[in-house]
Motif scaffolding. Sequence first.
Motif, PDB file in Angstrom:
ATOM      1  N   SER A 265       0.075   7.049   3.479  1.00 25.42           N
ATOM      2  CA  SER A 265       1.467   6.867   3.907  1.00 25.42           C
ATOM      3  C   SER A 265       1.877   8.090   4.723  1.00 25.42           C
ATOM      4  O   SER A 265       1.986   9.195   4.173  1.00 25.42           O
TER       5      SER A 265
ATOM      6  N   THR B 205      -0.432   2.994  14.299  1.00 27.16           N
ATOM      7  CA  THR B 205       0.332   2.526  15.461  1.00 27.16           C
ATOM      8  C   THR B 205       1.817   2.790  15.272  1.00 27.16           C
ATOM      9  O   THR B 205       2.511   3.252  16.188  1.00 27.16           O
ATOM     10  N   ARG B 206       2.319   2.519  14.061  1.00 27.02           N
ATOM     11  CA  ARG B 206       3.732   2.774  13.782  1.00 27.02           C
ATOM     12  C   ARG B 206       4.044   4.263  13.847  1.00 27.02           C
ATOM     13  O   ARG B 206       5.098   4.671  14.338  1.00 27.02           O
ATOM     14  N   LEU B 207       3.129   5.088  13.356  1.00 26.75           N
ATOM     15  CA  LEU B 207       3.347   6.532  13.379  1.00 26.75           C
ATOM     16  C   LEU B 207       3.423   7.047  14.810  1.00 26.75           C
ATOM     17  O   LEU B 207       4.324   7.837  15.151  1.00 26.75           O
TER      18      LEU B 207
ATOM     19  N   TRP C  56      -1.630   2.067   9.544  1.00 27.19           N
ATOM     20  CA  TRP C  56      -0.345   2.750   9.617  1.00 27.19           C
ATOM     21  C   TRP C  56      -0.168   3.560  10.893  1.00 27.19           C
ATOM     22  O   TRP C  56       0.927   4.041  11.193  1.00 27.19           O
TER      23      TRP C  56
ATOM     24  N   LYS D  67       4.194   5.420  17.513  1.00 31.51           N
ATOM     25  CA  LYS D  67       5.414   4.924  18.153  1.00 31.51           C
ATOM     26  C   LYS D  67       6.638   5.683  17.678  1.00 31.51           C
ATOM     27  O   LYS D  67       7.489   6.095  18.480  1.00 31.51           O
ATOM     28  N   SER D  68       6.755   5.884  16.380  1.00 31.88           N
ATOM     29  CA  SER D  68       7.939   6.562  15.839  1.00 31.88           C
ATOM     30  C   SER D  68       7.995   8.029  16.228  1.00 31.88           C
ATOM     31  O   SER D  68       9.069   8.626  16.302  1.00 31.88           O
ATOM     32  N   SER D  69       6.826   8.649  16.493  1.00 33.53           N
ATOM     33  CA  SER D  69       6.789  10.066  16.853  1.00 33.53           C
ATOM     34  C   SER D  69       7.299  10.330  18.257  1.00 33.53           C
ATOM     35  O   SER D  69       7.727  11.436  18.576  1.00 33.53           O
TER      36      SER D  69
ATOM     37  N   ALA E 121       4.653  12.861  11.780  1.00 32.08           N
ATOM     38  CA  ALA E 121       5.283  12.421  13.029  1.00 32.08           C
ATOM     39  C   ALA E 121       5.524  13.610  13.954  1.00 32.08           C
ATOM     40  O   ALA E 121       5.301  13.528  15.173  1.00 32.08           O
TER      41      ALA E 121
END
Length: 302
Positions: free
Chosen positions: A64, A91-93, A89, A95-97, A70
């Motif tokens: 997680s 791709t989301r990291l 996990w 993008k959010s970074s 990030a």
Amino acid sequence: MLNRRSVLLGLAAGVALPLPAFAQEKLPVVASFSILGDFVREIGGERVAVTTLVGPDGDAHVYSPTPADAKTVAGAKLVVVNGLKFEGWLTRLVKSSGTKATVATATTGITPLKMADDHGHGHGGEDPHAWQSVANARLYVGNVRDALIAADPAGKAVYEANATAYQTKLDALEAEIKVAVARIPADRRKAITSHDAFGYFVKAYGIAFIAPQGVSTEAEASAKDVARIIRQIKAEKVPAVFLENITNPRLAEQIARESGAKIGGRLYSDALSAENGPAGTYIAMMKHNISQIEKALVAGPA
């Protein structure tokens, strides 16, 4: 040549002096997990500053990301990932970074093995553990080299030289593994592991691994699965059950106890050990694993 006195005099006089070579800023690279981090350090050498998100003995299947991750990704110039849906996990990291870093996939060019069942844990029927074959590790190294050159063209000669030297070490490693496997009697080249991370090793080196769990360590083995494995061990006289550094040992211990197979050593599948441990690098990991496998499978009747 600059010395400490000339630098101090220059600063006092307000004169801008060139920085010495050792002050060159290193390329910030993020690797998704410890094995990739080792590849990047080997090829990047002193030109890179590597941060690994999932560290030694960590399980990338269930990781997680944190806010600190990030921030780390946001500051990178290059992010190196395994791909093959290993890091669900990530791709989301990324993008959010909001990072502007290039994302390089280390498994590019590798033909993935198909899995009959990944227990619904998002690998899409493909086995992501491609590093378990040294031939595939050579492709990882080539991809890492090319990604570093693209991110830092001035370091091309360094990256190429480091990659060539490391490929020579991989050649020697593969030869060592094949010699060790040849010493294991053909009818004893089979074992139980905690989860199915050794498919590429099986294909490359001919040791049959049976796993009561699926590709992902999130998948729990049912009582029916365990009973089937125990029957198979007894029927096929499987010599050993191996523990892994990223999984709970209780399942393997239960299977060994109820089947009569012996507990082999601890194998490193999805993560390295700490730096001062038995598998602190990829090469050390593979040497450790084949040593434990040979020791358990050669010694005495099951």
